[in-house]
Design a protein around this motif. Structure first.
Motif, short mmCIF file in Angstrom:
data_model
loop_
_atom_site.label_atom_id
_atom_site.label_comp_id
_atom_site.label_asym_id
_atom_site.label_seq_id
_atom_site.Cartn_x
_atom_site.Cartn_y
_atom_site.Cartn_z
N VAL A 10 0.85 -1.18 0.00
CA VAL A 10 0.00 0.00 0.00
C VAL A 10 0.89 1.24 0.00
O VAL A 10 1.90 1.28 0.71
CB VAL A 10 -0.90 0.01 1.27
CG1 VAL A 10 -1.76 1.24 1.32
CG2 VAL A 10 -1.75 -1.24 1.33
N GLU A 42 -2.65 4.57 -3.03
CA GLU A 42 -2.76 3.48 -4.00
C GLU A 42 -2.69 2.15 -3.27
O GLU A 42 -2.05 2.04 -2.23
CB GLU A 42 -1.62 3.54 -5.03
CG GLU A 42 -1.66 4.72 -5.97
CD GLU A 42 -2.81 4.66 -6.96
OE1 GLU A 42 -3.26 3.56 -7.30
OE2 GLU A 42 -3.25 5.73 -7.40
N VAL A 43 -3.32 1.14 -3.84
CA VAL A 43 -3.37 -0.20 -3.25
C VAL A 43 -2.96 -1.22 -4.31
O VAL A 43 -3.39 -1.13 -5.45
CB VAL A 43 -4.80 -0.52 -2.75
CG1 VAL A 43 -4.87 -1.91 -2.18
CG2 VAL A 43 -5.25 0.51 -1.72
N LYS A 55 -6.28 -10.95 0.19
CA LYS A 55 -7.12 -9.91 -0.39
C LYS A 55 -6.80 -8.58 0.27
O LYS A 55 -6.47 -8.53 1.46
CB LYS A 55 -8.60 -10.24 -0.20
CG LYS A 55 -9.04 -11.45 -0.97
CD LYS A 55 -10.51 -11.68 -0.80
CE LYS A 55 -10.93 -12.93 -1.59
NZ LYS A 55 -12.37 -13.16 -1.50
N MET A 56 -6.94 -7.52 -0.48
CA MET A 56 -6.69 -6.19 0.06
C MET A 56 -7.92 -5.70 0.81
O MET A 56 -9.02 -5.70 0.28
CB MET A 56 -6.31 -5.23 -1.07
CG MET A 56 -5.06 -5.66 -1.82
SD MET A 56 -3.62 -5.90 -0.78
CE MET A 56 -3.20 -4.21 -0.40
N VAL A 58 -7.80 -2.65 2.77
CA VAL A 58 -7.83 -1.19 2.69
C VAL A 58 -8.12 -0.75 1.27
O VAL A 58 -7.90 -1.50 0.31
CB VAL A 58 -6.50 -0.56 3.17
CG1 VAL A 58 -6.26 -0.87 4.63
CG2 VAL A 58 -5.32 -1.03 2.34
N LYS A 59 -8.62 0.47 1.14
CA LYS A 59 -8.91 1.00 -0.19
C LYS A 59 -8.42 2.44 -0.27
O LYS A 59 -8.14 3.07 0.75
CB LYS A 59 -10.40 0.91 -0.50
CG LYS A 59 -11.29 1.70 0.43
CD LYS A 59 -12.76 1.45 0.11
CE LYS A 59 -13.69 2.21 1.02
NZ LYS A 59 -13.49 2.08 2.43
N LYS A 60 -8.31 2.93 -1.47
CA LYS A 60 -7.86 4.28 -1.72
C LYS A 60 -8.73 5.28 -0.96
O LYS A 60 -9.95 5.17 -0.96
CB LYS A 60 -7.95 4.55 -3.23
CG LYS A 60 -7.18 5.72 -3.70
CD LYS A 60 -7.20 5.76 -5.22
CE LYS A 60 -6.41 6.92 -5.73
NZ LYS A 60 -6.36 6.94 -7.19
N ASP A 62 -8.68 5.66 2.41
CA ASP A 62 -8.77 5.30 3.83
C ASP A 62 -7.68 6.00 4.63
O ASP A 62 -6.57 6.22 4.14
CB ASP A 62 -8.60 3.79 4.04
CG ASP A 62 -9.83 2.98 3.71
OD1 ASP A 62 -10.91 3.57 3.55
OD2 ASP A 62 -9.70 1.74 3.60
N GLN A 86 0.48 -4.58 3.59
CA GLN A 86 -0.82 -4.49 4.23
C GLN A 86 -0.77 -5.03 5.66
O GLN A 86 -1.44 -4.51 6.55
CB GLN A 86 -1.89 -5.24 3.43
CG GLN A 86 -3.26 -5.16 4.06
CD GLN A 86 -4.33 -5.78 3.22
OE1 GLN A 86 -5.16 -5.06 2.71
NE2 GLN A 86 -4.32 -7.08 3.06
#
Length: 94
Positions: A10, A42-43, A55-56, A58-60, A62, A86
């Motif tokens: 991330v 960015e992720v 799996k990710m 967090v998202k853009k 956050d 992450q």
């Protein structure tokens, strides 16, 4: 130029804050202990490790709390960024 993280990484921008003492003196972020809070810019796509899909979460956009010694500092076009795994992110701030 754009940075796109790979795997379960991330890209963060550290959020700096000023704090005011009770007497009204403003302490800049350089004089305080770092809060270790950042904004996700960015992720990465995630990854498969030993047959398990990561799996990710967090998202853009956050705001997150990350580990003290996490990541690698990256300087690009006079801006400092932090590239972390992450798993080094401790919490999402809501």
């Amino acid at each position: 130029m754009k940075i796109r993280p790979l795997g379960a990484r991330v890209l963060l921008k550290e959020i700096e804050s000023e704090e005011t003492t009770k007497s009204g003196i403003v302490l800049p972020s350089s004089a305080q202990e770092k809060p270790y809070i950042g904004e996700v810019l960015e992720v990465g796509p995630g990854e498969v490790n030993e047959g398990k899909e990561i799996k990710m979460v967090v998202k853009k956009g956050d705001r997150v709390l990350y580990s003290k010694y996490a990541g690698t500092e990256v300087k690009l076009e006079d801006q400092k960024y932090l590239l972390v795994k992450q798993s080094d992110i401790l919490a999402i701030i809501e």
